[in-house]
Write a protein that holds these residues in place. Structure first.
Motif, PDB file in Angstrom:
ATOM      1  N   THR A   1     -11.004   5.500  -3.856  1.00  0.00           N
ATOM      2  CA  THR A   1     -10.678   4.079  -3.873  1.00  0.00           C
ATOM      3  C   THR A   1      -9.173   3.880  -3.777  1.00  0.00           C
ATOM      4  O   THR A   1      -8.415   4.429  -4.571  1.00  0.00           O
TER       5      THR A   1
ATOM      6  N   GLU B   1     -14.049  -6.827  -1.860  1.00  0.00           N
ATOM      7  CA  GLU B   1     -14.369  -5.657  -1.055  1.00  0.00           C
ATOM      8  C   GLU B   1     -13.579  -4.470  -1.574  1.00  0.00           C
ATOM      9  O   GLU B   1     -12.383  -4.594  -1.849  1.00  0.00           O
TER      10      GLU B   1
ATOM     11  N   THR C   1      -9.782  -5.778  -1.993  1.00  0.00           N
ATOM     12  CA  THR C   1      -9.369  -6.998  -1.314  1.00  0.00           C
ATOM     13  C   THR C   1     -10.188  -8.149  -1.872  1.00  0.00           C
ATOM     14  O   THR C   1     -11.421  -8.054  -1.926  1.00  0.00           O
TER      15      THR C   1
ATOM     16  N   ASN D   1      -4.615  -8.643  -1.604  1.00  0.00           N
ATOM     17  CA  ASN D   1      -4.788  -7.191  -1.607  1.00  0.00           C
ATOM     18  C   ASN D   1      -4.172  -6.577  -2.860  1.00  0.00           C
ATOM     19  O   ASN D   1      -3.052  -6.918  -3.248  1.00  0.00           O
TER      20      ASN D   1
ATOM     21  N   TYR E   1     -10.264   4.814   7.000  1.00  0.00           N
ATOM     22  CA  TYR E   1     -10.296   3.723   6.028  1.00  0.00           C
ATOM     23  C   TYR E   1     -11.600   2.948   6.152  1.00  0.00           C
ATOM     24  O   TYR E   1     -12.145   2.799   7.257  1.00  0.00           O
ATOM     25  N   THR E   2     -12.044   2.411   5.031  1.00  0.00           N
ATOM     26  CA  THR E   2     -13.266   1.601   5.050  1.00  0.00           C
ATOM     27  C   THR E   2     -13.221   0.557   3.949  1.00  0.00           C
ATOM     28  O   THR E   2     -12.551   0.742   2.927  1.00  0.00           O
ATOM     29  N   TRP E   3     -13.918  -0.542   4.183  1.00  0.00           N
ATOM     30  CA  TRP E   3     -14.103  -1.582   3.176  1.00  0.00           C
ATOM     31  C   TRP E   3     -15.598  -1.725   2.924  1.00  0.00           C
ATOM     32  O   TRP E   3     -16.398  -1.752   3.871  1.00  0.00           O
TER      33      TRP E   3
ATOM     34  N   TRP F   1       0.798  -1.226   0.000  1.00  0.00           N
ATOM     35  CA  TRP F   1       0.000   0.000   0.000  1.00  0.00           C
ATOM     36  C   TRP F   1       0.834   1.280   0.000  1.00  0.00           C
ATOM     37  O   TRP F   1       0.277   2.371  -0.135  1.00  0.00           O
TER      38      TRP F   1
ATOM     39  N   PHE G   1     -11.742  -1.077  -1.068  1.00  0.00           N
ATOM     40  CA  PHE G   1     -11.005  -0.448   0.025  1.00  0.00           C
ATOM     41  C   PHE G   1     -10.817   1.030  -0.305  1.00  0.00           C
ATOM     42  O   PHE G   1     -10.301   1.371  -1.381  1.00  0.00           O
TER      43      PHE G   1
ATOM     44  N   SER H   1     -10.243   5.333   1.248  1.00  0.00           N
ATOM     45  CA  SER H   1      -9.706   6.186   2.314  1.00  0.00           C
ATOM     46  C   SER H   1     -10.242   7.597   2.166  1.00  0.00           C
ATOM     47  O   SER H   1     -10.586   8.040   1.063  1.00  0.00           O
TER      48      SER H   1
END
Length: 369
Positions: free
Chosen positions: A350, A174, A354, A130, A329-331, A39, A176, A178
Motif C-alpha cells: 500500500t 481507493e 485517494t 491524495n 501501480y494500481t487503485w 508521493w 493505491f 505498487s
C-alpha cells in the motif's frame, strides 16, 4: 492571501516546440512538482507530450485553468468533461505549488472551475485528495470515513480540510498500491501452481497486445461492461456500454496516444467462452512505469483463483515485452477484498489512499461574467 492572482484558461499548443508552448510546459511542471511533494516520486506525473496527446481524447473534453501570480503559473485546475456518458459530470484535478497553499490560490481556481463546469451544463463535480501511506499510520489521528463506510482519510490533512470547507463530501476511498517488477521467478512458480491446482485444467489462457483478436471482440466488450458493473459506482454514475465497435474505437484512441495495452484473458474450455480478463497499460514516454487497469472474472467462475492466474500471467508477459518496466501501480476499492488479497500475494504494498469527493452545484442557469 496571494497578491495579484489571475485565473486564465490555458492555451493548448499544437506541439511542444511551438513558440506558444511555454505556459503549457509550465502547467505540466506544476503537476509534476505537486506529485513529487505528495508521493516522493514523479511516477504519477504526466510527461508534457503524454498530456498533449491526451488532450485530443474523443471521449472526454479536457480544459485546463491556470492561476498566475506575477505572471508565473503557480496552480492548475484540470477539468475533464465526459462526452459519451455522465454528461452532468465534471472531474477536477487541482494542483497548487506547496509554497502557494493557504494563500487563496486554490479556492479561486476551484471557484473558476466550478463556474466553467456550470456554464457547460455540468452540476455534479468530483475532486480527489491524495494521502501517502505515511499519513495513515498515526493511531491517534482523527479519521474521516466516506459515505461508502469503508476506508478513511486523515481528518487533519490540509487537502481534506480544503475539500470540506469548499462544500465537498467524501464519497469513496481507493487504495493505491505498487509492485516492483519483474516478479521473483520462484514466487511466480508458486502462484502459478496454486492457481492451476484450483482451476484443475478447466481453463485456458489467451494473450494479446493493443488489439483484441476478432474472435474475442464481443466477449471482451461484455467483460468490460461487467467490470463497470463491479466497480463501486459514484452517485448517479453512468458507465459507457461497450460493444465490439466501441471497443475497437477505444483501442485506436489508446494507440493514437502512444500507449500500449497488455492483456491476458481466460477461456472456460467446456463452454468456449471468455470468463475473465486483466489489462496493464504502458505509457508512451515512461515504459518504466505501468498501470493495472481492469481485472474482472464472471461471478459464476469465481472461486477458482482465476484472478490470480491471469494477473500472474499478465505481469510475466509484461516483463517479457517491456523489460524496462520497474513498477506497477494500481487503485482498488477497499471493498474488493479478493483482488486486494491477490495483489498482496503478488507483492503489492500500500502506497496510500485517494479520497473521492463530490459536490452538487445549484442549477442557476449559465453564469454571467
Amino acid at each position: 492571501m496571494a497578491d495579484d492572482v489571475r485565473i486564465e484558461q490555458l492555451w493548448i499548443p499544437d506541439s511542444l516546440d511551438a513558440p506558444d508552448a511555454a505556459d503549457f510546459l509550465a502547467a505540466i511542471e506544476v503537476g509534476r512538482r505537486v506529485r513529487m511533494q505528495t508521493w516522493g516520486t514523479d511516477d504519477l506525473a504526466y510527461a508534457p507530450q503524454e498530456k498533449l496527446l491526451e488532450m485530443a481524447d474523443p471521449y472526454e473534453r479536457q480544459v485546463i485553468l491556470v492561476a498566475k501570480v506575477d505572471g508565473v503559473i503557480v496552480g492548475t485546475a484540470d477539468i475533464a468533461l465526459p462526452l459519451v456518458d455522465n454528461l452532468d459530470l465534471a472531474e477536477f484535478t487541482l494542483d497548487i505549488l506547496p509554497e502557494y497553499r493557504r494563500r487563496g490560490v486554490g479556492r479561486q481556481l476551484l471557484e473558476a472551475a466550478e463556474h466553467f463546469a456550470r456554464d457547460e451544463g455540468r452540476h455534479t463535480i468530483l475532486i480527489d485528495t491524495n494521502h501517502p501511506g505515511s499519513t495513515l499510520t498515526d493511531p491517534e489521528a482523527e479519521q474521516l470515513v466516506p459515505g461508502s463506510g469503508v476506508g478513511f482519510v486523515p481528518l487533519g490533512s490540509r487537502d481534506v480540510e480544503f475539500a470540506r470547507h469548499t462544500g465537498y463530501t467524501l464519497q469513496h476511498i481507493e487504495q493505491f498500491s505498487s509492485c516492483a517488477l519483474p516478479l521473483d521467478s520462484k514466487l511466480v512458480a508458486e502462484l502459478e501452481a496454486e492457481a492451476e491446482e484450483a482451476n484443475a485444467g478447466r481453463y485456458r489462457l489467451h494473450h494479446w497486445t493493443d488489439r483484441c483478436p476478432d474472435q474475442w471482440l464481443e466477449a471482451v466488450a461484455a467483460l468490460e461492461n461487467q467490470a463497470g458493473e463491479d466497480e463501486v459506482p459514484g452517485p448517479d454514475a453512468e458507465e459507457m456500454v461497450f460493444d465490439g465497435g466501441i471497443l475497437r474505437e477505444a483501442e485506436e484512441v489508446t494507440i493514437a496516444q502512444g500507449r500500449r495495452t497488455v492483456v491476458t484473458a481466460v477461456e472456460h474450455i467446456a463452454s468456449g467462452t471468455l470468463v475473465g480478463l486483466t489489462t496493464i497499460s504502458v505509457l508512451a514516454l515512461r515504459p518504466d512505469v505501468v498501470f493495472q487497469d481492469d481485472t474482472v472474472v464472471l461471478q459464476e467462475h469465481r472461486g477458482n483463483k482465476l484472478g490470480l492466474l491471469i494477473k500472474v500471467a499478465n505481469m510475466e508477459r509484461l516483463s517479457e515485452q517491456f523489460p524496462d518496466a520497474r513498477v506497477l501501480y494500481t487503485w482498488n476499492a477497499p471493498e474488493n477484498r479478493y483482488l486486494l488479497k491477490v495483489n498482496q500475494q503478488l507483492g503489492f504494498t500500500t502506497a496510500g489512499v485517494t479520497g473521492l469527493w463530490q459536490k452538487e452545484l445549484p442549477n442557476f442557469g449559465p453564469s454571467v461574467s
